[in-house]
Design an enzyme around this catalytic site. Structure first.
Site, PDB file in Angstrom:
ATOM      1  N   ARG A 110       0.820  -1.209   0.000  1.00 34.68           N
ATOM      2  CA  ARG A 110       0.000   0.000   0.000  1.00 34.68           C
ATOM      3  C   ARG A 110       0.852   1.257   0.000  1.00 34.68           C
ATOM      4  O   ARG A 110       0.337   2.359  -0.119  1.00 34.68           O
ATOM      5  CB  ARG A 110      -0.823   0.069   1.282  1.00 34.68           C
ATOM      6  CG  ARG A 110      -2.007  -0.829   1.322  1.00 34.68           C
ATOM      7  CD  ARG A 110      -3.098  -0.257   0.481  1.00 34.68           C
ATOM      8  NE  ARG A 110      -4.361  -0.081   1.116  1.00 34.68           N
ATOM      9  CZ  ARG A 110      -5.302  -1.016   1.206  1.00 34.68           C
ATOM     10  NH1 ARG A 110      -5.101  -2.233   0.792  1.00 34.68           N
ATOM     11  NH2 ARG A 110      -6.452  -0.714   1.725  1.00 34.68           N
ATOM     12  N   ARG A 149     -21.741  -1.623  -1.250  1.00 34.46           N
ATOM     13  CA  ARG A 149     -21.239  -2.977  -0.938  1.00 34.46           C
ATOM     14  C   ARG A 149     -21.847  -3.495   0.376  1.00 34.46           C
ATOM     15  O   ARG A 149     -21.989  -2.753   1.336  1.00 34.46           O
ATOM     16  CB  ARG A 149     -19.717  -2.962  -0.804  1.00 34.46           C
ATOM     17  CG  ARG A 149     -19.180  -4.312  -0.282  1.00 34.46           C
ATOM     18  CD  ARG A 149     -17.708  -4.461  -0.434  1.00 34.46           C
ATOM     19  NE  ARG A 149     -16.953  -3.386   0.172  1.00 34.46           N
ATOM     20  CZ  ARG A 149     -15.637  -3.216   0.008  1.00 34.46           C
ATOM     21  NH1 ARG A 149     -14.961  -4.064  -0.748  1.00 34.46           N
ATOM     22  NH2 ARG A 149     -15.017  -2.218   0.589  1.00 34.46           N
ATOM     23  N   ARG A 173     -19.775  -2.859   5.695  1.00 30.69           N
ATOM     24  CA  ARG A 173     -18.475  -2.670   6.328  1.00 30.69           C
ATOM     25  C   ARG A 173     -18.416  -1.293   6.974  1.00 30.69           C
ATOM     26  O   ARG A 173     -18.893  -0.327   6.393  1.00 30.69           O
ATOM     27  CB  ARG A 173     -17.364  -2.783   5.269  1.00 30.69           C
ATOM     28  CG  ARG A 173     -16.517  -4.018   5.419  1.00 30.69           C
ATOM     29  CD  ARG A 173     -15.622  -4.226   4.240  1.00 30.69           C
ATOM     30  NE  ARG A 173     -14.580  -3.204   4.071  1.00 30.69           N
ATOM     31  CZ  ARG A 173     -13.588  -3.280   3.203  1.00 30.69           C
ATOM     32  NH1 ARG A 173     -13.494  -4.356   2.422  1.00 30.69           N
ATOM     33  NH2 ARG A 173     -12.694  -2.331   3.095  1.00 30.69           N
TER      34      ARG A 173
HETATM   35  P1  AP5 Z   1      -8.982  -3.476   2.212  1.00 25.52           P
HETATM   36  O1  AP5 Z   1      -9.966  -4.438   2.754  1.00 25.52           O
HETATM   37  O2  AP5 Z   1      -7.773  -3.997   1.500  1.00 25.52           O
HETATM   38  O3  AP5 Z   1      -9.810  -2.457   1.325  1.00 25.52           O
HETATM   39  P2  AP5 Z   1      -9.493  -1.735  -0.060  1.00 25.52           P
HETATM   40  O4  AP5 Z   1      -8.164  -1.882  -0.694  1.00 25.52           O
HETATM   41  O5  AP5 Z   1      -9.916  -0.357   0.280  1.00 25.52           O
HETATM   42  O6  AP5 Z   1     -10.294  -2.550  -1.073  1.00 25.52           O
HETATM   43  P3  AP5 Z   1     -11.780  -2.933  -0.972  1.00 25.52           P
HETATM   44  O7  AP5 Z   1     -11.986  -4.222  -0.280  1.00 25.52           O
HETATM   45  O8  AP5 Z   1     -12.601  -1.773  -0.456  1.00 25.52           O
HETATM   46  O9  AP5 Z   1     -12.132  -3.016  -2.506  1.00 25.52           O
HETATM   47  P4  AP5 Z   1     -11.951  -4.163  -3.582  1.00 25.52           P
HETATM   48  O10 AP5 Z   1     -11.111  -3.627  -4.671  1.00 25.52           O
HETATM   49  O11 AP5 Z   1     -11.555  -5.455  -2.964  1.00 25.52           O
HETATM   50  O12 AP5 Z   1     -13.460  -4.214  -4.090  1.00 25.52           O
HETATM   51  P5  AP5 Z   1     -14.582  -5.384  -4.073  1.00 25.52           P
HETATM   52  O13 AP5 Z   1     -14.170  -6.506  -4.919  1.00 25.52           O
HETATM   53  O14 AP5 Z   1     -15.047  -5.678  -2.700  1.00 25.52           O
HETATM   54  O15 AP5 Z   1      -8.434  -2.539   3.380  1.00 25.52           O
HETATM   55  C1  AP5 Z   1      -9.266  -1.979   4.357  1.00 25.52           C
HETATM   56  C2  AP5 Z   1      -8.413  -1.184   5.368  1.00 25.52           C
HETATM   57  O16 AP5 Z   1      -7.430  -2.050   5.973  1.00 25.52           O
HETATM   58  C3  AP5 Z   1      -7.567  -0.052   4.777  1.00 25.52           C
HETATM   59  O17 AP5 Z   1      -8.306   1.138   4.669  1.00 25.52           O
HETATM   60  C4  AP5 Z   1      -6.428   0.031   5.821  1.00 25.52           C
HETATM   61  O18 AP5 Z   1      -6.842   0.704   6.972  1.00 25.52           O
HETATM   62  C5  AP5 Z   1      -6.178  -1.403   6.170  1.00 25.52           C
HETATM   63  N1  AP5 Z   1      -5.140  -2.050   5.326  1.00 25.52           N
HETATM   64  C6  AP5 Z   1      -5.354  -3.072   4.447  1.00 25.52           C
HETATM   65  N2  AP5 Z   1      -4.200  -3.411   3.849  1.00 25.52           N
HETATM   66  C7  AP5 Z   1      -3.232  -2.590   4.364  1.00 25.52           C
HETATM   67  C8  AP5 Z   1      -1.844  -2.444   4.135  1.00 25.52           C
HETATM   68  N3  AP5 Z   1      -1.184  -3.204   3.240  1.00 25.52           N
HETATM   69  N4  AP5 Z   1      -1.186  -1.502   4.815  1.00 25.52           N
HETATM   70  C9  AP5 Z   1      -1.800  -0.732   5.718  1.00 25.52           C
HETATM   71  N5  AP5 Z   1      -3.117  -0.808   5.993  1.00 25.52           N
HETATM   72  C10 AP5 Z   1      -3.841  -1.735   5.314  1.00 25.52           C
HETATM   73  O19 AP5 Z   1     -15.743  -4.595  -4.851  1.00 25.52           O
HETATM   74  C11 AP5 Z   1     -16.394  -3.488  -4.274  1.00 25.52           C
HETATM   75  C12 AP5 Z   1     -17.910  -3.553  -4.543  1.00 25.52           C
HETATM   76  O20 AP5 Z   1     -18.173  -3.440  -5.931  1.00 25.52           O
HETATM   77  C13 AP5 Z   1     -18.597  -4.838  -4.105  1.00 25.52           C
HETATM   78  O21 AP5 Z   1     -19.865  -4.523  -3.593  1.00 25.52           O
HETATM   79  C14 AP5 Z   1     -18.738  -5.650  -5.386  1.00 25.52           C
HETATM   80  O22 AP5 Z   1     -19.880  -6.492  -5.359  1.00 25.52           O
HETATM   81  C15 AP5 Z   1     -18.877  -4.562  -6.431  1.00 25.52           C
HETATM   82  N6  AP5 Z   1     -18.238  -4.912  -7.694  1.00 25.52           N
HETATM   83  C16 AP5 Z   1     -17.015  -5.515  -7.873  1.00 25.52           C
HETATM   84  N7  AP5 Z   1     -16.747  -5.635  -9.186  1.00 25.52           N
HETATM   85  C17 AP5 Z   1     -17.821  -5.081  -9.853  1.00 25.52           C
HETATM   86  C18 AP5 Z   1     -18.135  -4.877 -11.230  1.00 25.52           C
HETATM   87  N8  AP5 Z   1     -17.296  -5.296 -12.221  1.00 25.52           N
HETATM   88  N9  AP5 Z   1     -19.310  -4.253 -11.546  1.00 25.52           N
HETATM   89  C19 AP5 Z   1     -20.151  -3.845 -10.572  1.00 25.52           C
HETATM   90  N10 AP5 Z   1     -19.913  -4.013  -9.253  1.00 25.52           N
HETATM   91  C20 AP5 Z   1     -18.756  -4.608  -8.888  1.00 25.52           C
END
Ligand code: AP5
Length: 233
Positions: free
Chosen positions: A112, A146, A179
């Site tokens: 990150r 989501r 979430r």
């Molecule tokens: P983390 O859980 O890693 O969250 P993120 O990177 O913000 O990613 P998301 O899970 O929000 O999104 P995603 O890309 O996985 O999307 P998804 O597939 O669910 O991290 C959370 C927290 O943890 C951070 O803020 C930080 O505090 C901490 N953290 C984590 N890693 C860290 C690190 N390395 N260092 C420091 N801190 C860290 O899809 C989203 C939504 O869209 C879903 O509802 C899905 O159904 C929908 N969707 C998906 N694809 C499509 C599509 N093609 N069309 C329509 N809808 C879609």
């Protein structure tokens, strides 16, 4: 101690056993809501890989006492609910433990920042570094809509991918919840942290020539087809 959830794990590495040449080591990069979790699960299923996701690991350990680090907050959960990054020392430990017995893997949510990227390069090589590219307006809509299963972690969306029965997980019957960091205000903070801390990581991989950008727009099936085409070459 830190536990890492491993989905779709079907084989275990043994000391001295060589890595299977068909195992892929995939890094999925992209902003919050780009679909890393959605596509990471599908890739793991297709190619028999472990999913190593720091977000899930941290969510399972939100109350862990990290006060010995002497930093701003005493638990990972306080950083997460503020949309901020959890300290590198905590996250690096999760990743190194997970990599130790993963053969092929999809890495989602790490690195990150540039320090994490440097740490990772000392731990393992990567076969594919993929950026899921999605415009910001779409990200906010995806994240605020989501919903996730409180028991098994399955992901839904109120409009794009609702469960068959309102509030009930299709996979395990568990309760579907929002979430805590998917409120619009925290989503904006997370996107800002991504721009400040993680876009330099994307640039780093772009400069080394390792990065392939794939459009994350369209249906999950369409995005998955693009990823498979890339990985199968
Ligand atoms: P983390 O859980 O890693 O969250 P993120 O990177 O913000 O990613 P998301 O899970 O929000 O999104 P995603 O890309 O996985 O999307 P998804 O597939 O669910 O991290 C959370 C927290 O943890 C951070 O803020 C930080 O505090 C901490 N953290 C984590 N890693 C860290 C690190 N390395 N260092 C420091 N801190 C860290 O899809 C989203 C939504 O869209 C879903 O509802 C899905 O159904 C929908 N969707 C998906 N694809 C499509 C599509 N093609 N069309 C329509 N809808 C879609």
């Amino acid at each position: 101690s830190v536990t890492v959830r491993r989905r779709f794990r079907r084989h275990f590495s043994l000391a001295g056993v060589q890595r299977n040449v068909t195992d892929h080591r995939v890094l999925l990069l992209g902003p919050p809501g780009a679909g890393k979790g959605t596509q990471g699960d599908r890739l793991a299923d297709r190619y028999d890989l472990d999913v190593i996701t720091t977000g899930d690991a941290l969510r399972n350990n939100k109350q862990m006492d990290i006060s010995d680090l002497g930093l701003e907050y005493d638990t990972p959960g306080e950083y997460m609910d503020a949309g901020a990054l959890v300290p590198d020392a905590v996250v690096n430990e999760i990743v190194v433990a997970a990599l130790a017995d993963a053969d092929g893997f999809v890495l989602d949510g790490y690195p990150r920042n540039l320090d994490q990227a440097e740490y990772l390069s000392d731990q393992t090589a990567l076969d594919h570094v993929v950026l899921l590219d999605v415009p910001e307006s779409v990200l906010v809509e995806r994240l605020t809509g989501r919903r996730v299963c409180d028991d098994c972690g399955a992901t839904y969306h109120v409009d794009f991918d609702p469960p068959a029965e309102d509030g009930v997980c299709d996979d395990c019957g568990g309760e579907i919840v929002q979430r805590e960091d998917d409120t619009e205000e925290t989503v904006r903070d997370r996107l800002q942290v991504y721009a400040d801390e993680t876009e330099p990581v994307v640039e780093h991989y772009r400069e080394t020539g390792a990065l392939t950008a794939v459009s994350g727009e369209g249906s999950p099936d369409e995005v998955f087809d693009r990823l498979v085409e890339l990985i199968d070459g």
